[in-house]
Write an enzyme that holds these catalytic residues in place. Structure first.
Site, PDB file in Angstrom:
ATOM      1  NE  ARG A  91      -2.659  -1.569   3.539  1.00 45.10           N
ATOM      2  CZ  ARG A  91      -3.126  -2.769   3.899  1.00 45.10           C
ATOM      3  NH1 ARG A  91      -3.928  -3.443   3.097  1.00 45.10           N
ATOM      4  NH2 ARG A  91      -2.792  -3.312   5.048  1.00 45.10           N
TER       5      ARG A  91
ATOM      6  CG  PHE B 121     -11.514  -6.790  -5.984  1.00 49.37           C
ATOM      7  CD1 PHE B 121     -12.636  -7.606  -6.087  1.00 49.37           C
ATOM      8  CD2 PHE B 121     -10.736  -6.604  -7.114  1.00 49.37           C
ATOM      9  CE1 PHE B 121     -12.959  -8.227  -7.291  1.00 49.37           C
ATOM     10  CE2 PHE B 121     -11.048  -7.214  -8.321  1.00 49.37           C
ATOM     11  CZ  PHE B 121     -12.166  -8.024  -8.406  1.00 49.37           C
TER      12      PHE B 121
ATOM     13  CG  ASP C 193     -15.319  -4.721  -1.471  1.00 50.48           C
ATOM     14  OD1 ASP C 193     -14.115  -5.034  -1.590  1.00 50.48           O
ATOM     15  OD2 ASP C 193     -16.162  -5.468  -0.960  1.00 50.48           O
TER      16      ASP C 193
ATOM     17  CG  ASP D 282      -5.923  -6.254  -2.559  1.00 51.67           C
ATOM     18  OD1 ASP D 282      -5.447  -7.404  -2.670  1.00 51.67           O
ATOM     19  OD2 ASP D 282      -6.101  -5.702  -1.460  1.00 51.67           O
TER      20      ASP D 282
ATOM     21  CB  CYS E 273      -4.092 -12.971  -1.670  1.00 50.30           C
ATOM     22  SG  CYS E 273      -5.872 -13.146  -1.848  1.00 50.30           S
TER      23      CYS E 273
END
Length: 400
Positions: A214, A230, A252, A301, A341
């Site tokens: 970030r 996201f 989101d 993300d 991720c």
């Protein structure tokens, strides 16, 4: 009582011998001696060579999780305190510890348990039967070690509500460990203030692993128009805002996440420049494209599109689509930050998928940097499951 002994098949245990922490059910030749699920056992190679000790659970495909490579080690409170102290000392050397992951399972040689520290609150997630027995001792030792540095823990909350516990023959659990307290916790990360909801937020309440990613993206955002996809509770968007972005839009699918993101924007006095909308990113990006919108920085993300090896092909389609859509919205010479991720989306495959997306929209990518998870989520070589976050920053250039 004499420990039971787990003997490996001939040629088995390759990842264990390379430094990994898991022994799968199909690697075991025989188990001799009495034990209860969750007990410590000795592990031997097919020829009797000692491999160390771990705890056993025959209900799980991961039948043994190693606690020590020493055959004569005594796993007791002193042993646990040593592991906890080592984990904390490592964090003090490597990261900002105001809020951080203080124990990261196998990578801290305490397999199956995660503990996050949010200011003066600990959040614990226990995913294996053997380590669950040691959970009270681990937490007590952690509080004592932190107190030595003047850090008082005002409460502990457990988020052992992941489905994987069912595979261990354990019930899912969520609740206070000890006295109740206010589960909304304010933290500061990279100069940004957040309210973290440790009870109802995703996972343990906040994704600490992206802390320095970030920060890296924030440095690119001064004077820029930014899109954060996201966004969850707004962390990338707020890093962009605090670093001087002229406008930031966060998207989101979770209404709760968006409401928390808006609250975080107000907390930082950024509500005039950072706004959030609730929507499905896969539907929202084509809409922005049809409206002719372009951004200087686009951040992707997404949650893990796959949590198993069987679903990787479908995940590749999702990552390709989202990167293709994201690149279309980057102004020529602007920047794309994109990540995965999912442990099962291996680095080579993720890189190939991004390359295919770029080819599909006739964009050329100049790599600014490649990053992984923050150092408080250490990657233990040979324990492949500890390496999961892949993070690229690119400059996106149109073909000429």
């Amino acid at each position: 009582m004499e420990m039971a002994v787990v003997s490996l098949k001939k040629g088995a245990g390759r990842s264990l011998k390379a430094g990994g922490a898991w022994i799968y059910d199909n690697e075991i030749d025989r188990i001799t001696g009495d034990f209860e699920e969750g007990d410590m056992v000795r592990v031997e190679d097919f020829d009797g060579y000692p491999m160390g000790q771990g705890f056993i659970n025959t209900r799980s495909k991961i039948t043994v999780r190693m606690m020590t490579r020493k055959k004569d080690a005594v796993v007791d409170r002193d042993f646990i305190e040593m592991r906890v102290r080592n984990a904390w000392n490592y964090r003090k050397d490597t990261v900002d510890t105001s809020s951080c992951r203080v124990i990261f399972g196998e990578a801290d040689f305490l397999p199956g348990i995660v503990v996050d520290k949010f200011s003066g609150v600990l959040v614990v997630e226990s995913l294996a039967l053997g380590i669950d027995r040691w959970k009270p001792v681990i937490l007590d030792c952690l509080k004592e070690v932190l107190a030595e540095d003047g850090i008082q823990i005002r409460g502990v909350y457990e988020r052992s509500d992941a489905r994987v516990r069912l595979q261990e023959g354990m019930e899912r659990y969520k609740g206070f460990v000890g006295d109740a307290f206010d589960t909304k916790v304010e933290i500061v990360e990279n100069g940004v203030r957040y309210m973290v909801d440790v009870r109802d937020g995703q996972k343990t309440g906040f994704f600490l692993d992206q802390k320095y990613n970030r920060q890296a993206v924030g440095r690119l955002c001064k004077g820029k128009k930014v899109l954060d996809c996201f966004t969850h509770t707004g962390s990338f968007a707020l890093n962009a805002g605090i670093n001087g972005a002229v406008s930031v839009l966060g998207v989101d699918a979770s209404q709760l996440g968006v409401e928390q993101a808006r609250e975080n924007a107000r907390l930082n006095g950024l509500e005039d420049r950072v706004r959030f909308v609730c929507g499905d990113v896969f539907e929202f990006l084509p809409k922005l494209e049809s409206e002719g919108e372009l951004f200087d920085v686009v951040i992707l993300d997404p949650p893990a599109f796959t949590k198993s090896r069987n679903a990787v092909k479908q995940a590749v389609k999702g990552y390709r689509e989202i990167n293709l859509r994201g690149m279309k919205l980057v102004r020529d010479g602007g920047f794309l930050a994109t990540c995965s991720c999912s442990h099962f989306m291996e680095p080579e495959l993720f890189t190939k998928t991004i390359r295919e997306a770029a080819a599909g929209v006739h964009r050329r990518l100049r790599q600014v940097e490649y990053r992984t998870q923050a150092a408080d989520h250490p990657i233990l070589w040979a324990a492949d499951e500890s390496y999961y976050l892949k993070f690229y920053v690119f400059q996106v250039c149109e073909e000429r």
